[in-house]
Design a protein around this motif. Structure first.
Motif, PDB file in Angstrom:
ATOM      1  N   UNK A  76       1.138  -1.210   0.381  1.00 52.35           N
ATOM      2  CA  UNK A  76      -0.144  -0.068  -0.084  1.00 52.35           C
ATOM      3  C   UNK A  76       0.764   1.071   0.335  1.00 52.35           C
ATOM      4  N   UNK A  77       0.780   2.263  -0.775  1.00 49.77           N
ATOM      5  CA  UNK A  77       1.378   3.525  -0.710  1.00 49.77           C
ATOM      6  C   UNK A  77       1.091   4.275   0.679  1.00 49.77           C
ATOM      7  N   UNK A  78      -0.055   4.267   0.970  1.00 47.47           N
ATOM      8  CA  UNK A  78      -0.367   5.355   2.210  1.00 47.47           C
ATOM      9  C   UNK A  78      -1.135   4.336   2.852  1.00 47.47           C
ATOM     10  N   UNK A 112       3.094   5.855   6.223  1.00 46.63           N
ATOM     11  CA  UNK A 112       1.986   6.014   7.513  1.00 46.63           C
ATOM     12  C   UNK A 112       2.156   7.883   7.739  1.00 46.63           C
ATOM     13  N   UNK A 113       0.728   8.054   7.899  1.00 43.18           N
ATOM     14  CA  UNK A 113       0.382   9.011   8.551  1.00 43.18           C
ATOM     15  C   UNK A 113      -0.211   8.835  10.351  1.00 43.18           C
ATOM     16  N   UNK A 130      -5.792  17.804   3.703  1.00 40.67           N
ATOM     17  CA  UNK A 130      -4.297  16.826   3.078  1.00 40.67           C
ATOM     18  C   UNK A 130      -4.992  15.695   2.349  1.00 40.67           C
ATOM     19  N   UNK A 131      -5.627  15.503   2.044  1.00 40.63           N
ATOM     20  CA  UNK A 131      -6.623  14.350   1.007  1.00 40.63           C
ATOM     21  C   UNK A 131      -6.398  15.417  -0.341  1.00 40.63           C
ATOM     22  N   UNK A 139       1.646  15.282  -6.421  1.00 38.27           N
ATOM     23  CA  UNK A 139       1.802  16.084  -4.498  1.00 38.27           C
ATOM     24  C   UNK A 139       1.793  14.705  -3.875  1.00 38.27           C
ATOM     25  N   UNK A 140       3.130  14.661  -2.939  1.00 40.30           N
ATOM     26  CA  UNK A 140       3.173  13.509  -2.263  1.00 40.30           C
ATOM     27  C   UNK A 140       2.659  14.291  -1.109  1.00 40.30           C
ATOM     28  N   UNK A 141       2.590  12.925  -0.152  1.00 39.67           N
ATOM     29  CA  UNK A 141       2.348  12.821   1.324  1.00 39.67           C
ATOM     30  C   UNK A 141       3.158  14.147   2.030  1.00 39.67           C
TER      31      UNK A 141
END
Length: 183
Positions: A76-78, A112-113, A130-131, A139-141
């Motif tokens: 998973x990416x995030x 992870x956040x 954020x989303x 735009x990355x995390x």
């Protein structure tokens, strides 16, 4: 609200009794982003028993322990854990290798956040901002979180008693932290 930002056709939401271990294990591995808004129960003495609270499933327990996450395959990416004190900042040394954060990393999550202190109605206003940024191409995390913090700092909340509070205080905007995992 997050689902509206991402797009209903591109997301799946599990609420109430559908927010359970079976659905998590079935759909999470196929996801690009996982957002979990629930309670977190940390266990400093036995971090592998730190848990996210899901609806009780077949095993009749609401606890989804870190050791279960550890066994998953989650490319998973995030993952966003919008749960109180989910950063496990209290784990030191080798104990941190078996907690929830380490389990998601071991499962293959790339970033992870998590929250460092309790999530409330004010600090949780960061996630839709954020989303909205994160879904923007390029735009990355980290950049999306930075922009979201700056936007949140500009806001003010009006309380029922006529008082207002500024969101510029770090207690509001600095709660969520980002980890990138290197494999």
């Amino acid at each position: 609200q997050v689902r509206d930002i991402i797009g209903r056709g591109k997301s799946r939401a599990f609420l109430k009794e559908d927010f359970n271990a079976v659905n998590f294990e079935r759909y999470a591995p196929q996801s690009r982003v996982i957002h979990i808004a629930t309670h977190f129960v940390g266990n400093a003495n036995h971090p592998q028993y730190s848990a996210l609270l899901f609806s009780p499933g077949e095993d009749n327990t609401p606890f989804y322990h870190a050791h279960r996450v550890f066994r998953l395959n989650l490319p998973v990416e995030l993952v966003v854990l919008s749960a109180c004190e989910s950063s496990e900042k209290h784990l030191l040394g080798f104990q941190g290798l078996s907690g929830m954060t380490a389990s998601f990393r071991r499962a293959g999550v790339r970033a992870m956040i998590m929250s460092m202190w309790p999530v409330d109605e004010h600090s949780s206003r960061l996630t839709p901002i954020f989303y909205a940024q994160y879904k923007t191409p390029g735009i990355n995390a980290a950049h999306a979180l930075h922009i979201a913090r700056l936007e949140l700092m500009k806001k003010t909340a009006f309380l029922g008693n006529g008082l207002k509070i500024s969101y510029a205080h770090p207690f509001i905007w600095a709660n969520y932290i980002l980890y990138y995992f290197i494999y």
